[in-house]
Design a protein around this motif. Structure first.
Motif, short mmCIF file in Angstrom:
data_model
loop_
_atom_site.label_atom_id
_atom_site.label_comp_id
_atom_site.label_asym_id
_atom_site.label_seq_id
_atom_site.Cartn_x
_atom_site.Cartn_y
_atom_site.Cartn_z
N ILE A 192 0.85 -1.18 0.00
CA ILE A 192 0.00 0.00 0.00
C ILE A 192 0.89 1.23 0.00
O ILE A 192 1.74 1.39 0.85
CB ILE A 192 -0.94 0.03 1.23
CG1 ILE A 192 -1.76 -1.26 1.33
CG2 ILE A 192 -1.84 1.26 1.19
CD1 ILE A 192 -2.67 -1.53 0.18
N ASN B 112 -3.79 0.11 -5.12
CA ASN B 112 -4.23 -0.57 -3.90
C ASN B 112 -4.71 0.44 -2.87
O ASN B 112 -5.74 0.25 -2.22
CB ASN B 112 -3.11 -1.42 -3.32
CG ASN B 112 -2.75 -2.59 -4.17
OD1 ASN B 112 -3.49 -2.99 -5.06
ND2 ASN B 112 -1.58 -3.16 -3.93
N THR C 156 0.80 -0.13 -6.13
CA THR C 156 0.62 0.28 -4.72
C THR C 156 -0.30 1.48 -4.62
O THR C 156 -1.11 1.57 -3.69
CB THR C 156 1.97 0.58 -4.04
OG1 THR C 156 2.64 1.62 -4.73
CG2 THR C 156 2.84 -0.66 -3.95
#
Length: 98
Positions: free
Chosen positions: A10, A38, A35
């Motif tokens: 993340i 996400n 990322t």
């Protein structure tokens, strides 16, 4: 274990800045973009769950990142409407609606 997964997959500002400072040959742009995706998907899930459960405090808190994302992507009307809703909710609507 879950903290390790979140930290790795993340995007945070600090981690993303560090990844973008690497030389172009060492950067993994796909991983950086994933990322970010996400992170954005988790923001969306959080907003949906807050609305479904009627948690207006979480909805208000979730709006702020969305307003910034809309402004950054040129969706100024969405950002304006969300900002207007937050201002009305906090200052104009009667207490029963807050």
């Amino acid at each position: 274990m879950s903290r390790v997964i979140v930290k790795k997959f993340i995007a945070t500002t600090q981690d993303l800045d560090a990844a973008r400072e690497k030389p172009p040959q060492q950067r993994d742009k796909r991983f950086e973009n994933q990322t970010l995706r996400n992170r954005d998907e988790l923001l969306y899930i959080d907003l949906c769950q807050a609305m479904n459960t009627g948690d207006i405090g979480r909805v208000e808190a979730s709006f702020l990142p969305w307003i910034h994302m809309f402004k950054a992507t040129g969706k100024h009307k969405y950002a304006s409407q969300m900002s207007r809703f937050l201002m009305n909710l906090q200052f104009n609507y009667p207490a029963a609606l807050r």
